[in-house]
Design a protein around this motif. Sequence first.
Motif, PDB file in Angstrom:
ATOM      1  N   GLN A 171       0.828  -1.214   0.000  1.00 56.20           N
ATOM      2  CA  GLN A 171       0.000   0.000   0.000  1.00 56.20           C
ATOM      3  C   GLN A 171       0.857   1.256   0.000  1.00 56.20           C
ATOM      4  O   GLN A 171       0.527   2.245  -0.661  1.00 56.20           O
ATOM      5  CB  GLN A 171      -0.935  -0.004   1.205  1.00 56.20           C
ATOM      6  CG  GLN A 171      -2.072  -0.995   1.108  1.00 56.20           C
ATOM      7  CD  GLN A 171      -2.982  -0.941   2.326  1.00 56.20           C
ATOM      8  OE1 GLN A 171      -2.624  -0.397   3.380  1.00 56.20           O
ATOM      9  NE2 GLN A 171      -4.167  -1.513   2.204  1.00 56.20           N
ATOM     10  N   LEU A 172       1.959   1.220   0.747  1.00 53.95           N
ATOM     11  CA  LEU A 172       2.850   2.385   0.772  1.00 53.95           C
ATOM     12  C   LEU A 172       3.482   2.636  -0.595  1.00 53.95           C
ATOM     13  O   LEU A 172       3.617   3.778  -1.039  1.00 53.95           O
ATOM     14  CB  LEU A 172       3.943   2.195   1.823  1.00 53.95           C
ATOM     15  CG  LEU A 172       3.504   2.202   3.285  1.00 53.95           C
ATOM     16  CD1 LEU A 172       4.705   1.949   4.197  1.00 53.95           C
ATOM     17  CD2 LEU A 172       2.849   3.533   3.659  1.00 53.95           C
ATOM     18  N   PHE A 173       3.876   1.555  -1.273  1.00 48.35           N
ATOM     19  CA  PHE A 173       4.493   1.694  -2.584  1.00 48.35           C
ATOM     20  C   PHE A 173       3.476   2.029  -3.681  1.00 48.35           C
ATOM     21  O   PHE A 173       3.857   2.546  -4.737  1.00 48.35           O
ATOM     22  CB  PHE A 173       5.229   0.414  -2.962  1.00 48.35           C
ATOM     23  CG  PHE A 173       6.583   0.270  -2.315  1.00 48.35           C
ATOM     24  CD1 PHE A 173       7.620   1.147  -2.630  1.00 48.35           C
ATOM     25  CD2 PHE A 173       6.829  -0.727  -1.396  1.00 48.35           C
ATOM     26  CE1 PHE A 173       8.868   1.018  -2.048  1.00 48.35           C
ATOM     27  CE2 PHE A 173       8.073  -0.867  -0.801  1.00 48.35           C
ATOM     28  CZ  PHE A 173       9.098   0.012  -1.128  1.00 48.35           C
ATOM     29  N   ASN A 174       2.232   1.694  -3.443  1.00 47.89           N
ATOM     30  CA  ASN A 174       1.201   1.875  -4.482  1.00 47.89           C
ATOM     31  C   ASN A 174      -0.013   2.591  -3.903  1.00 47.89           C
ATOM     32  O   ASN A 174      -1.091   1.992  -3.753  1.00 47.89           O
ATOM     33  CB  ASN A 174       0.794   0.520  -5.047  1.00 47.89           C
ATOM     34  CG  ASN A 174       1.970  -0.246  -5.627  1.00 47.89           C
ATOM     35  OD1 ASN A 174       2.352  -0.042  -6.775  1.00 47.89           O
ATOM     36  ND2 ASN A 174       2.554  -1.137  -4.836  1.00 47.89           N
ATOM     37  N   PRO A 175       0.125   3.856  -3.564  1.00 48.30           N
ATOM     38  CA  PRO A 175      -1.015   4.583  -2.990  1.00 48.30           C
ATOM     39  C   PRO A 175      -2.129   4.745  -4.013  1.00 48.30           C
ATOM     40  O   PRO A 175      -1.887   4.683  -5.229  1.00 48.30           O
ATOM     41  CB  PRO A 175      -0.409   5.939  -2.614  1.00 48.30           C
ATOM     42  CG  PRO A 175       0.762   6.095  -3.530  1.00 48.30           C
ATOM     43  CD  PRO A 175       1.313   4.717  -3.734  1.00 48.30           C
ATOM     44  N   PRO A 176      -3.377   4.920  -3.564  1.00 50.46           N
ATOM     45  CA  PRO A 176      -4.487   5.107  -4.504  1.00 50.46           C
ATOM     46  C   PRO A 176      -4.260   6.324  -5.398  1.00 50.46           C
ATOM     47  O   PRO A 176      -3.619   7.302  -4.995  1.00 50.46           O
ATOM     48  CB  PRO A 176      -5.696   5.321  -3.577  1.00 50.46           C
ATOM     49  CG  PRO A 176      -5.283   4.753  -2.263  1.00 50.46           C
ATOM     50  CD  PRO A 176      -3.812   4.947  -2.153  1.00 50.46           C
ATOM     51  N   GLU A 177      -4.789   6.235  -6.600  1.00 54.20           N
ATOM     52  CA  GLU A 177      -4.684   7.349  -7.530  1.00 54.20           C
ATOM     53  C   GLU A 177      -5.384   8.580  -6.964  1.00 54.20           C
ATOM     54  O   GLU A 177      -6.485   8.491  -6.422  1.00 54.20           O
ATOM     55  CB  GLU A 177      -5.316   6.960  -8.870  1.00 54.20           C
ATOM     56  CG  GLU A 177      -5.238   8.034  -9.931  1.00 54.20           C
ATOM     57  CD  GLU A 177      -5.910   7.620 -11.226  1.00 54.20           C
ATOM     58  OE1 GLU A 177      -5.963   8.441 -12.161  1.00 54.20           O
ATOM     59  OE2 GLU A 177      -6.403   6.470 -11.293  1.00 54.20           O
ATOM     60  N   ALA A 178      -4.725   9.693  -7.067  1.00 52.01           N
ATOM     61  CA  ALA A 178      -5.316  10.949  -6.583  1.00 52.01           C
ATOM     62  C   ALA A 178      -6.186  11.562  -7.684  1.00 52.01           C
ATOM     63  O   ALA A 178      -5.823  11.547  -8.864  1.00 52.01           O
ATOM     64  CB  ALA A 178      -4.218  11.915  -6.170  1.00 52.01           C
ATOM     65  N   PHE A 179      -7.339  12.086  -7.288  1.00 57.92           N
ATOM     66  CA  PHE A 179      -8.255  12.716  -8.235  1.00 57.92           C
ATOM     67  C   PHE A 179      -8.453  14.177  -7.862  1.00 57.92           C
ATOM     68  O   PHE A 179      -8.652  14.508  -6.689  1.00 57.92           O
ATOM     69  CB  PHE A 179      -9.606  11.999  -8.229  1.00 57.92           C
ATOM     70  CG  PHE A 179      -9.577  10.647  -8.876  1.00 57.92           C
ATOM     71  CD1 PHE A 179      -9.903  10.505 -10.211  1.00 57.92           C
ATOM     72  CD2 PHE A 179      -9.189   9.529  -8.158  1.00 57.92           C
ATOM     73  CE1 PHE A 179      -9.865   9.264 -10.820  1.00 57.92           C
ATOM     74  CE2 PHE A 179      -9.151   8.279  -8.752  1.00 57.92           C
ATOM     75  CZ  PHE A 179      -9.488   8.148 -10.089  1.00 57.92           C
ATOM     76  N   ALA A 180      -8.389  15.019  -8.885  1.00 62.46           N
ATOM     77  CA  ALA A 180      -8.638  16.442  -8.639  1.00 62.46           C
ATOM     78  C   ALA A 180     -10.119  16.645  -8.380  1.00 62.46           C
ATOM     79  O   ALA A 180     -10.971  16.122  -9.113  1.00 62.46           O
ATOM     80  CB  ALA A 180      -8.197  17.255  -9.848  1.00 62.46           C
TER      81      ALA A 180
END
Length: 340
Positions: free
Chosen positions: A86-95
């Motif tokens: 999870q640390l290496f692959n955080p969720p995609e951020a959305f504007a």
Amino acid sequence: MFRLEELVARLGGELVGDPATVVRRVATLDQAGEGDLAFLANPKYQSRLRDCRASAVIVAPAARALSDRPLIVTHDPYAYFARVAQLFNPPEAFAPGVHPTASVASPVPSSVSVGAGASIEAGVTLGEGVVIGPGCRVARGASVGARTRLHANVSVYADCVLGADCIVHSGAVIGSDGFGFARERDGSWIKIPQVGRVVVGDDVEIGANTTIDRGALDDTVIGKGVKLDNQIQIGHNVRVGDYTAIAGCVGVAGSTTIGARCMIGGQAGIIGHLSIADDVVVSAGTLVTKSIMKPGVYTANLPVQGHADWVKNFAHLRHLDALVDRIRALEQRLDEHKPE
């Protein structure tokens, strides 16, 4: 990338070796190379540690002496691996913001993202940080909790409730009509209006093309922390307990209650109006036809076999009742001829 000392500071565990060792991703024992963090979760694979080229390995206490590489020692290496991943692959951020092609008839908090072609009808409540993907439809009166993400083309029907921190994958349908009909004497069907809701707890993940029917009168309820795989059918008025996980292609018929912390294997089938206790494991392909009242592992399937063998064995099964009757008759004759 992280230094091992940073990972241990965040996630705990015991660090053995150079704390400044840098890792850039997680990988399997077989595929790991320089800069990778591997993990040994199953003791039967411990022989692979010898040839592992990872910069560091996550291991259980029993395996700490099996490698001279830097180690993170923890009682549950697989769970630790998941947290590192999870640390290496955080969720995609959305504007945040509403796409110009979206149709919105309810207030949208400034932190919410609404994708292209999405439809949000009147009376919808959206929590902070919600992501509504392209093509989604959230019908009137529905509620979506904080930080929940709907991937593309999810449908949430009227008045249904999704908790906080949920993930709903593409094509899922929440709140479609349950399969409720009454039959006329001439064989035709009368549709029974489905007036309940679907209520989904916090931290639930719902797989792609999974469908959860709304209740006929009462609600269909999915407890907190439940994980549903792809292409699952949940019938009306079903209740799924907290932290239960259900694998792909499972069908759960209406008005069945599944307890907490259960695990249901892929392609299992559960008929309606049953109760399944907490902490039950149902093996893949099992058909559950009666209630399960005690924790444990339950299996009801046959291993694959050649067609000719299957035909022969099924022929024997067809004559099983007759064979039982013959054995009983023989036992009775033996009893009659026993010496006094």
